[in-house]
Design an enzyme around this catalytic site. Structure first.
Site, PDB file in Angstrom:
ATOM      1  N   ARG A 172      43.844  36.697  43.131  1.00 18.97           N
ATOM      2  CA  ARG A 172      44.285  36.580  41.738  1.00 18.97           C
ATOM      3  C   ARG A 172      44.718  37.917  41.166  1.00 18.97           C
ATOM      4  NH1 ARG A 172      39.624  35.790  37.830  1.00 18.97           N
ATOM      5  NH2 ARG A 172      39.813  38.033  37.594  1.00 18.97           N
ATOM      6  N   TYR A 209      37.603  28.662  33.776  1.00 14.83           N
ATOM      7  CA  TYR A 209      37.700  29.263  35.098  1.00 14.83           C
ATOM      8  C   TYR A 209      37.670  28.195  36.183  1.00 14.83           C
ATOM      9  CZ  TYR A 209      36.507  33.758  32.908  1.00 14.83           C
ATOM     10  OH  TYR A 209      36.499  34.886  32.134  1.00 14.83           O
ATOM     11  N   ASN A 236      43.701  41.802  28.230  1.00 10.87           N
ATOM     12  CA  ASN A 236      43.559  42.477  29.523  1.00 10.87           C
ATOM     13  C   ASN A 236      43.807  43.975  29.403  1.00 10.87           C
ATOM     14  OD1 ASN A 236      42.938  40.156  30.942  1.00 10.87           O
ATOM     15  ND2 ASN A 236      44.987  39.893  31.810  1.00 10.87           N
ATOM     16  N   HIS A 294      24.721  40.043  40.824  1.00 14.68           N
ATOM     17  CA  HIS A 294      25.919  39.270  40.499  1.00 14.68           C
ATOM     18  C   HIS A 294      25.900  37.889  41.148  1.00 14.68           C
ATOM     19  CE1 HIS A 294      30.423  38.523  40.650  1.00 14.68           C
ATOM     20  NE2 HIS A 294      30.251  38.845  39.388  1.00 14.68           N
TER      21      HIS A 294
END
Length: 687
Positions: A565, A469, A59, A437
């Site tokens: 999140r 996911y 990340n 997207h």
């Protein structure tokens, strides 16, 4: 026990009270702090803690390559001192927060996780220097690692900064002659190598490389080495006109990304100050871009260690993941079955195979007139691409919009588009000034009710991601939704005016306005003394206009509950009305990715699945879709998910202006991800 990150409440944007919003990047770092909390959680198995540690490192790499790189670029271009001071202050605060997270990460690895592994018979060793090394370690270094290392680069080489690749960990040493040497740690080899002992001791390749180099260059080279990593700007600069040159321009930009402008120089904090200064001057790096780290970089490779540990312990995913949908297992035709009623898939609880089966059926079904799909992150060796090739080679028209500017997936998407075109698929790769997207699939079997089927998802058509996911995909044959999806694909293929849609909300044309109208309806209801409410599940809540609209609703008495999140740019004064505006984040085994919007709507309870987070880019610069949910059974499942996450007391944190990531309870209670999997099993939705 509550774990917190460094206090960052002082980092709020200096906007006029009471509507100031939290800084976007610092809110993202708070999210990374929640991931770090999972690595620190002693209730987790060691492999799980290793994986969360790897995610923390990965990340941060992406954060520097994208977000910090943008700040650095603005800093380089700024000429006004006030602007430069503001950017430097933000960069300093970011660095301060990141260093604190890295220190915590090192603490949990070296003082908790790795010692626990040694006690379990899975030791990971550290080699401090050549003098204290054993003959077995030196043999392993010479035989297994030395052949993998390239010849050193020397500090007197011209334009050395242009030779160091992005995201590659280098060992740096100073030779007796005072020259800095650089040796890259190979990326595409195992990061851990085992000594032939019982039990086998695994070592970082970095330490073995230090031994190998000390022996190989004993007379002329450095005897002490420190790790560095140069993180470069990964934002691509591509001109999309003329369109027929897009692919070539993008390929060129991908190659140049490896040598983009430096955004961070990560160093070993043990490196002497004079070596740091010489290194910085040699690479022409501003002191503001230097970040002190630990002995080992690229800790994303801890995934490799976790995989070895899982193989040894035969660890498995929770029992309710990767299961089949019972009624779809029993039918002869998935497409015909969808014509009888909507169905929803929940990943990773359900297998992605159902989507693939629908596509395979489209290849076999003579009544299928055409197939259309949007692809954002296809992944390597995509089974979806393979079955689309099968459909096209069978003679059926196939249209695929393959978004080639999906960051870090550009190369795979370009290759997928080329494969599809060779099979006869009509491919489009990008819209000017707008990413596609939305996740859409249309299997066109004519206009008769219940014949044509669409699939609309919160996640990508990526079978690998569906194992990691949490996402939701709706199969429906609703004639109005099918007609809307046809209009969207016509727009994607032919441009023209924005499509007029009867059921779907579509960005950048109607999503912002439609959501605004839904919020306004809740405000009007609250003002009239009627029941009202808004519940949102998102990955990011960032758009200032949408946030202020929600804040106004809460002030008017609308209960607003958000589950976010990642980035959550909360209003500063949200803490003053906890009964009306609450925000939480759920971090657990799987990466939360689904987006769900729920509005009370005077008892109509309007519910949407969407590909869009509430970010400015999603509202204004992307093609996104929000689909309303009408089927009672599908609604019941999605509402159960929302209620379970809102009841979570085991893996949820409060999101508040302090950004301290306070857990709702120390331990125990409802663990939403596992509770929802158990509910699906009990309800007969898993087999």
């Amino acid at each position: 026990m509550t774990t917190t990150t460094a206090p960052v409440s002082r980092l709020i944007h200096a906007e006029p009270a009471p509507t100031s919003l939290l800084d976007r990047d610092l809110s993202w770092l708070a999210f990374n702090g929640r991931v770090l909390q999972e690595a620190e959680d002693q209730r987790r198995e060691a492999a799980s803690r290793l994986r969360f540690a790897a995610i923390v490192s990965s990340n941060l790499d992406e954060f520097y390559r994208v977000r910090v790189a943008a700040t650095v670029a603005m800093l380089r271009e700024s000429v006004e001192q006030a602007v430069r001071t503001r950017h430097l202050h933000r960069l300093h605060t970011i660095t301060e927060t990141v260093v604190h997270q890295q220190q915590r990460l090192g603490q949990v690895l070296w003082h908790e996780v790795l010692p626990a592994l040694a006690q379990e018979g899975f030791p990971v060793g550290r080699i401090d220097d050549a003098v204290s090394s054993t003959s077995a370690q030196r043999n392993l270094a010479r035989l297994a690692v030395l052949p993998l290392l390239a010849e050193p680069l020397c500090g007197d080489a011209p334009a050395l900064v242009d030779l160091l690749e992005d995201q590659v960990s280098y060992l740096v040493g100073r030779s007796p002659g005072g020259i800095l040497w650089f040796v890259g740690i190979p990326k595409d080899v195992p990061r851990f190598h085992a000594e032939a002992s019982a039990p086998p001791i695994r070592y970082f390749i970095d330490d073995l490389a230090r031994l190998a180099l000390a022996e190989r260059y004993a007379e002329v080279g450095p005897q002490q080495w420190w790790a560095i990593k140069l993180t470069r700007d990964a934002n691509l600069s591509v001109t999309f006109e003329p369109a027929d040159e897009l692919e070539l321009a993008l390929q060129r930009a991908i190659e140049l990304r490896r040598f983009g402008a430096p955004a961070r120089l990560l160093i070993d904090s043990a490196m002497p100050a004079d070596v740091v200064d010489e290194l910085r001057q040699l690479l022409r790096i501003d002191p503001a871009y230097v970040v002190a780290g630990a002995r080992y970089h690229n800790l994303r490779d801890l995934h490799q260690l976790a995989a070895l540990l899982e193989l040894r312990t035969r660890s498995v995913a929770p029992a309710t993941t990767g299961q089949s949908v019972p009624e779809l297992q029993r039918v002869s035709s998935v497409l015909d079955h969808i014509g009888e009623g909507d169905r929803v898939l929940h990943f990773p609880y359900h297998r992605f195979d159902v989507v693939l089966e629908a596509l395979h059926e489209a290849a076999r079904d003579a009544s299928v007139r055409a197939v259309a799909i949007t692809l954002y992150r296809v992944g390597a060796d995509s089974p979806v691409v393979s079955v689309l090739e099968e459909i096209a080679r069978g003679g059926k028209p196939v249209f695929a919009f393959v978004e080639v500017t999906a960051r870090f997936d550009e190369r795979e998407n370009l290759e997928a588009g080329a494969r599809l075109e060779r099979a006869g698929v009509t491919v489009r790769r990008h819209l000017p000034n707008c990413k596609v997207h939305a996740k859409l699939l249309l299997v066109d079997r004519g206009d008769a009710p219940g014949r044509s089927v669409v699939y609309l998802s919160t996640g990508n058509f990526n079978a690998a991601n569906a194992l990691i996911y949490t996402d939701h995909g709706l199969f429906t044959a609703d004639s109005e939704i099918v007609a809307d999806v046809r209009r969207v694909f016509h727009f994607l293929q032919h441009d023209g005016d924005a499509p007029t849609l009867s059921r779907l909300l579509m960005a950048p044309h109607s999503l912002r306005q439609g959501l605004g109208a839904l919020i306004d309806a809740e405000i009007f209801a609250a003002q009239a003394g009627l029941p009202s409410g808004i519940q949102l599940k998102l990955n990011a809540l960032e758009d200032s206009d949408m946030i202020h609209h929600l804040l106004r609703a809460a002030r008017e008495g609308v209960p607003v509950r958000v589950i976010v999140r990642g980035i959550c740019r909360l209003p500063v004064d949200v803490a003053s009305m906890p009964a009306l505006f609450s925000a939480r984040s759920v971090i657990d085994d799987h990466l939360e990715h689904g987006r769900i919007y729920r509005f009370h709507a005077r008892g109509e309870d309007r519910l949407f699945l969407s590909s869009a987070d509430w970010m400015t880019r999603n509202m204004d610069r992307r093609v996104e879709i929000a689909v309303p949910i009408y089927d009672p059974a599908v609604r019941a499942e999605l509402l159960q998910l929302l209620l379970t996450q809102l009841a979570d007391t085991a893996s949820a944190r409060e999101l508040e202006p302090s950004m301290l990531n306070t857990r709702l309870t120390p331990a125990g209670g409802v663990r939403a991800q596992r509770a929802f999997g158990d509910w699906l099993a009990t309800a007969g939705r898993l087999t």
